[in-house]
Every structure is written in structure tokens, then in C-alpha cells.
Design an enzyme around this catalytic site. Structure first.
Site, PDB file in Angstrom:
ATOM      1  N   CYS A   5      69.892   0.078  27.827  1.00  0.00           N
ATOM      2  CA  CYS A   5      69.111   1.139  28.481  1.00  0.00           C
ATOM      3  C   CYS A   5      70.021   2.080  29.275  1.00  0.00           C
ATOM      4  CB  CYS A   5      68.040   0.533  29.367  1.00  0.00           C
ATOM      5  SG  CYS A   5      68.637  -0.645  30.575  1.00  0.00           S
TER       6      CYS A   5
HETATM    7  N1  NDP Z   1      64.051  -4.948  29.844  1.00  0.00           N
HETATM    8  C1  NDP Z   1      64.698  -3.860  29.460  1.00  0.00           C
HETATM    9  O1  NDP Z   1      64.457  -2.738  29.964  1.00  0.00           O
HETATM   10  C2  NDP Z   1      65.737  -3.952  28.398  1.00  0.00           C
HETATM   11  C3  NDP Z   1      66.141  -5.176  27.904  1.00  0.00           C
HETATM   12  N2  NDP Z   1      67.098  -5.217  26.918  1.00  0.00           N
HETATM   13  C4  NDP Z   1      67.542  -6.490  26.387  1.00  0.00           C
HETATM   14  O2  NDP Z   1      66.511  -6.970  25.505  1.00  0.00           O
HETATM   15  C5  NDP Z   1      66.470  -8.386  25.524  1.00  0.00           C
HETATM   16  C6  NDP Z   1      65.069  -8.827  25.922  1.00  0.00           C
HETATM   17  O3  NDP Z   1      64.830  -8.260  27.192  1.00  0.00           O
HETATM   18  P1  NDP Z   1      63.437  -8.494  27.912  1.00  0.00           P
HETATM   19  O4  NDP Z   1      62.324  -8.336  26.944  1.00  0.00           O
HETATM   20  O5  NDP Z   1      63.446  -7.658  29.125  1.00  0.00           O
HETATM   21  O6  NDP Z   1      63.555 -10.028  28.305  1.00  0.00           O
HETATM   22  P2  NDP Z   1      62.406 -11.048  28.745  1.00  0.00           P
HETATM   23  O7  NDP Z   1      63.081 -12.042  29.613  1.00  0.00           O
HETATM   24  O8  NDP Z   1      61.236 -10.287  29.256  1.00  0.00           O
HETATM   25  O9  NDP Z   1      61.982 -11.745  27.360  1.00  0.00           O
HETATM   26  C7  NDP Z   1      62.887 -12.568  26.681  1.00  0.00           C
HETATM   27  C8  NDP Z   1      62.157 -13.163  25.514  1.00  0.00           C
HETATM   28  O10 NDP Z   1      63.052 -13.952  24.766  1.00  0.00           O
HETATM   29  C9  NDP Z   1      62.445 -15.208  24.424  1.00  0.00           C
HETATM   30  N3  NDP Z   1      63.526 -16.185  24.375  1.00  0.00           N
HETATM   31  C10 NDP Z   1      64.329 -16.554  25.407  1.00  0.00           C
HETATM   32  N4  NDP Z   1      65.266 -17.420  24.964  1.00  0.00           N
HETATM   33  C11 NDP Z   1      65.025 -17.609  23.636  1.00  0.00           C
HETATM   34  C12 NDP Z   1      65.624 -18.402  22.622  1.00  0.00           C
HETATM   35  N5  NDP Z   1      66.676 -19.179  22.890  1.00  0.00           N
HETATM   36  N6  NDP Z   1      65.136 -18.325  21.360  1.00  0.00           N
HETATM   37  C13 NDP Z   1      64.083 -17.543  21.091  1.00  0.00           C
HETATM   38  N7  NDP Z   1      63.437 -16.769  22.010  1.00  0.00           N
HETATM   39  C14 NDP Z   1      63.916 -16.822  23.265  1.00  0.00           C
HETATM   40  C15 NDP Z   1      61.410 -15.449  25.483  1.00  0.00           C
HETATM   41  O11 NDP Z   1      60.287 -16.011  24.879  1.00  0.00           O
HETATM   42  P3  NDP Z   1      59.807 -17.512  25.057  1.00  0.00           P
HETATM   43  O12 NDP Z   1      60.392 -18.049  26.308  1.00  0.00           O
HETATM   44  O13 NDP Z   1      58.306 -17.383  25.067  1.00  0.00           O
HETATM   45  O14 NDP Z   1      60.323 -18.172  23.805  1.00  0.00           O
HETATM   46  C16 NDP Z   1      60.999 -14.028  25.901  1.00  0.00           C
HETATM   47  O15 NDP Z   1      59.929 -13.634  25.085  1.00  0.00           O
HETATM   48  C17 NDP Z   1      67.533  -8.832  26.530  1.00  0.00           C
HETATM   49  O16 NDP Z   1      68.723  -9.137  25.865  1.00  0.00           O
HETATM   50  C18 NDP Z   1      67.744  -7.589  27.396  1.00  0.00           C
HETATM   51  O17 NDP Z   1      69.019  -7.566  27.968  1.00  0.00           O
HETATM   52  C19 NDP Z   1      67.643  -4.077  26.372  1.00  0.00           C
HETATM   53  C20 NDP Z   1      67.252  -2.859  26.837  1.00  0.00           C
HETATM   54  C21 NDP Z   1      66.311  -2.699  27.896  1.00  0.00           C
HETATM   55  C1  X2W Z   2      67.322  -3.773  36.276  1.00  0.00           C
HETATM   56  C2  X2W Z   2      68.186  -4.689  35.449  1.00  0.00           C
HETATM   57  O1  X2W Z   2      68.373  -5.838  35.771  1.00  0.00           O
HETATM   58  N1  X2W Z   2      68.704  -4.191  34.319  1.00  0.00           N
HETATM   59  C3  X2W Z   2      69.548  -5.011  33.452  1.00  0.00           C
HETATM   60  C4  X2W Z   2      69.838  -4.241  32.202  1.00  0.00           C
HETATM   61  C5  X2W Z   2      68.816  -4.603  31.131  1.00  0.00           C
HETATM   62  C6  X2W Z   2      69.305  -4.218  29.842  1.00  0.00           C
HETATM   63  O2  X2W Z   2      69.043  -3.163  29.385  1.00  0.00           O
HETATM   64  O3  X2W Z   2      70.164  -5.093  29.267  1.00  0.00           O
HETATM   65  P1  X2W Z   2      70.871  -4.860  27.890  1.00  0.00           P
HETATM   66  O4  X2W Z   2      70.531  -3.467  27.465  1.00  0.00           O
HETATM   67  O5  X2W Z   2      72.281  -5.035  28.132  1.00  0.00           O
HETATM   68  O6  X2W Z   2      70.358  -5.834  26.900  1.00  0.00           O
HETATM   69  C7  X2W Z   2      70.885  -5.360  34.068  1.00  0.00           C
HETATM   70  O7  X2W Z   2      71.372  -4.605  34.893  1.00  0.00           O
HETATM   71  O8  X2W Z   2      71.446  -6.351  33.597  1.00  0.00           O
END
Ligand code: NDP
Ligand code: X2W
Length: 352
Positions: free
Chosen positions: A149
Site C-alpha cells: 500500500c
Molecule cells: N491491510 C492492508 O491495507 C494491506 C495488507 N496487505 C498485505 O495483505 C496480506 C493480508 O493482509 P490483511 O488482509 O490486512 O491481513 P489480515 O490479518 O486481516 O488477514 C489475514 C488472513 O490470512 C489468513 N491466514 C493467516 N495465516 C494463514 C495461513 N498460514 N494459511 C492460510 N491462511 C492464513 C487469515 O485467515 P484465518 O486465520 O481465518 O485462516 C486471515 O484471513 C498481508 O500480507 C498484508 O501485509 C497488502 C496491502 C495492504
Molecule cells: C498501518 C500498518 O500497520 N500498515 C502495515 C502495512 C500493510 C501492508 O500494506 O503490508 P504489505 O503491503 O507489505 O503486505 C505496516 O506498516 O506494516
């Protein structure tokens, strides 16, 4: 129809993928996994999806991911790289929202993510998922590591100043002294309740973090070097946590060179992004607001030349869960399957 699987459907990017894909005309969601909620209906966990998605979560082991055309990993770092090889061998394309396929240097990956890379050979073919920069490569990719992001905002905010197609090969800025003052909403931290992102601790607070070094620093520097076509890049990146739910706001500071002093930057940015459906270069003097892109795949940019100095200030906003994650994922999927890039991504931000 494109058969889609989502690993990690119970997280914030997972449910955002569901929101976008439930209204995508060319997609059939085939599988959504959860390790802990297998058997629960998706709409029970996420009532906003009632009447739109009638599937249940399945455990990752039971999900028939190999029957999908594409699988999104909306999971922590390390999950996608453990499963990508098998899926690719079965002809399934992979889009990872985590960082498994972003850093090309495996030593850097280990340094910043604390784990050995599980499939360097697949990392070598992976394409960085930032369509405005890598569109043609994404179209041909089997595996895409979606840009983060913060990195999305910083790279798109600076690309017109570094890409030779825009600068004519002239060094308009001192690329070794770039400052990014970036802010995120709490949903950026994911759905796991953690100290510091709990409502009681974040709703009326604002703080910097990771100042000594955040894992997005090497990703952004890698991307800026690729855009610039040289290695003279130095970045100070300071993320902040804000009391927003959604939103990324990056304020970028660069110093102009002698060659850069006489340039019309409003025109430079408008020309660079004139054909980009999701990048809006705002009128001179604008101050983009995160709420103006909330829930949409839009990214807004404004460029300022304060006073008569040699500093240029670039303001960038996006929704961390859409253009910063799941919307960008759908944008890349559209490209990988030969669909119009904007398919399923025409949502307008909510107002107020
Ligand atoms: N939040 C954001 O704004 C952004 C996030 N990201 C990246 O996207 C990814 C997801 O982020 P986000 O949705 O916020 O994270 P969350 O913590 O909200 O969700 C993570 C999900 O992954 C699942 N999970 C965790 N461990 C495992 C595993 N070992 N095997 C299978 N499923 C698993 C969990 O489901 P359950 O426990 O039900 O299995 C849960 O649904 C991260 O890598 C994050 O860094 C990238 C850009 C922006
Ligand atoms: C507010 C906050 O905690 N933000 C996360 C970035 C989430 C994210 O975008 O992680 P990836 O794109 O690297 O998967 C952080 O700073 O680690």
C-alpha cells in the site's frame, strides 16, 4: 468465467476482494479459505455480502484451489511462497497480496521478513504488481507479487520525475535525497487486533513508527531504481498510523536539480498519467483527501512548487485496501486474463 480462489478470506484484504469480485461480471468465486472458520457462511461473518455471496469458508487443506484459474493469497508473508509451486504446476495463476514475490534479492527478503525464501526459482519469474509501471509484463505473468500500500503511493507519486519517458533522460531531481512522509489508516495493519491498533488506542491518536527502517523501504527503493533505470536512489521513508480506518496519504519531498528548475510539473504529471484510468492528477494547488478515494481503486496526485525554492512537494492519496491491495489485485487479474483493466473496478468513493 474466471474461477477464483481466495486464501485468507477472513481478513481485511480478503473481504475487500470478496466485495470487488462479487460484482465482477467475469468472475466466479470458487473457494474461500479460513483455518478457523471452515463451515461458516461468508455472509454470516460479513453481512455486507448477504445475497451476493452464498459460499462457506473451507479450510485451506480442503479448498479445491487447483481447480481455480487464479488464486489470491490475502495472507501473511510466507504463505503464498509455500503453495505457489504446486498451483503453478496445475496451471493456476497466483496473485500474492503479501511480500513473498516483491523483493528480487532473496537475502533482502530474509533480512526484512525473517524467513528464507521457499521458491527462489518462482521469485525469479514473478512480476511486480504495479500496473501503471509493469503493465505488459503483468499481462504475461503466471505469478504476481502485488505492490504494497505505501509503496504504491510513493512509486506512482515519483514515477513521472524518474522515468526517462517523462524526463527525456534528464535528471530533474536529486534522486538520492527523497523523503516520504506516509500515513495509513488502521486497516493497514490487518484484522488481527493488536496493541496500538485497538480502537481505544488508535481512535484519537497519531504516531510515527518504523522510523529506523520499515520493510517497505527496500521495496520502494527497488521499484524507484527500476523506474529510473539507475541506482542513484536514496529514500527516507517514515510511516505513520492515523485514526482513519482506510486511507494512505503520502507527502513526498524532492529537491530539483538545475535542469529541473524550469519544468512545468503540472504538465509533466498530466502527460505521464493521461491514459491511466486509476491515476488522477489533480488541478494545480489541490490538496487530495483520502475520503475522495475511499472504497475506490483511484489514486489521486497533486504536485506543488512551494515558494521559489528548489523543493517539489507531491501529495498522493489512495485507499490502502483497494488501490493499495485488493483493487490492485483485481486490476492485475484483469490484465492477466485479457480483460479491460477497469472491469469490476468502477466504484465511486462514498461521500461524505
Ligand atoms: N491491510 C492492508 O491495507 C494491506 C495488507 N496487505 C498485505 O495483505 C496480506 C493480508 O493482509 P490483511 O488482509 O490486512 O491481513 P489480515 O490479518 O486481516 O488477514 C489475514 C488472513 O490470512 C489468513 N491466514 C493467516 N495465516 C494463514 C495461513 N498460514 N494459511 C492460510 N491462511 C492464513 C487469515 O485467515 P484465518 O486465520 O481465518 O485462516 C486471515 O484471513 C498481508 O500480507 C498484508 O501485509 C497488502 C496491502 C495492504
Ligand atoms: C498501518 C500498518 O500497520 N500498515 C502495515 C502495512 C500493510 C501492508 O500494506 O503490508 P504489505 O503491503 O507489505 O503486505 C505496516 O506498516 O506494516
Amino acid at each position: 468465467m474466471i474461477k477464483v480462489g481466495i486464501v485468507g478470506g477472513t481478513g481485511y484484504t480478503g473481504v475487500e476482494l470478496l466485495r470487488l469480485l462479487a460484482q465482477h461480471p467475469e468472475v466466479k468465486i470458487q473457494a474461500i479459505t479460513s483455518r478457523t472458520e471452515a463451515g461458516m457462511s461468508v455472509a454470516e461473518m460479513f453481512p455486507s455480502l448477504r445475497g451476493r455471496i452464498d459460499l462457506k469458508f473451507t479450510s485451506p487443506a480442503e479448498a479445491k484451489l487447483q481447480e481455480c484459474d487464479v488464486v489470491f493469497f490475502a495472507t501473511p508473508h510466507g504463505v503464498a511462497m509455500a503453495q505457489a509451486k504446486e498451483l503453478l504446476a496445475a496451471g493456476v495463476k497466483v496473485l500474492d497480496l503479501a511480500a513473498d514475490f516483491r523483493l528480487k534479492d532473496t537475502a533482502e527478503f530474509t533480512k526484512w521478513y525473517g524467513m528464507e525464501h521457499a521458491c527462489p526459482e518462482i521469485l525469479a519469474e514473478a512480476v511486480y504488481g504495479l500496473p501503471e509501471i509493469n503493465r505488459e509484463a503483468i499481462k504475461k505473468a503466471r505469478v504476481v507479487g502485488l505492490a504494497g500500500c505505501y509503496p504504491t503511493s510513493v512509486q506512482l507519486g515519483l514515477a513521472p520525475l524518474l522515468a526517462s519517458a517523462s524526463t527525456g533522460g534528464k535528471a530533474l531531481i536529486d534522486g538520492t535525497h527523497i523523503i516520504s512522509d506516509s500515513k495509513s489508516g488502521t486497516s493497514g495493519a490487518g484484522r488481527k487486533a493488536e496493541i496500538g491498533t485497538l480502537h481505544a488506542e488508535s481512535s484519537d491518536n497519531f504516531k510515527a513508527y518504523g522510523v529506523k527502517g520499515h520493510r517497505h523501504l527496500p521495496e520502494i527503493v527497488q521499484g524507484l531504481k527500476a523506474i529510473a533505470g539507475h541506482d542513484q536512489i536514496g529514500l527516507t521513508f517514515v510511516p505513520h498510523l492515523t485514526p482513519l480506518v482506510r486511507g494512505i496519504h503520502s507527502t513526498l519531498y524532492v529537491r530539483l536539480t538545475e535542469a529541473g528548475l524550469g519544468v512545468d510539473y503540472q504538465k509533466l504529471y498530466e502527460d505521464f498519467y493521461q491514459n491511466e484510468p486509476f491515476v488522477d492528477v489533480m488541478p494545480a494547488g489541490s490538496h487530495p483527501e483520502t475520503r475522495s478515494v475511499r472504497g475506490s481503486n483511484g489514486l489521486r496526485i497533486a504536485v506543488h512548487r512551494p515558494g521559489n525554492g528548489d523543493t517539489l512537494v507531491i501529495l498522493v492519496v489512495e485507499d490502502n485496501l483497494v488501490k493499495g491491495a485488493s483493487g490492485q489485485g483485481v486490476q492485475c487479474m484483469n490484465l492477466m486474463f485479457g480483460l479491460p483493466e477497469t472491469t469490476g473496478l468502477t466504484q465511486i468513493a462514498l461521500s461524505p
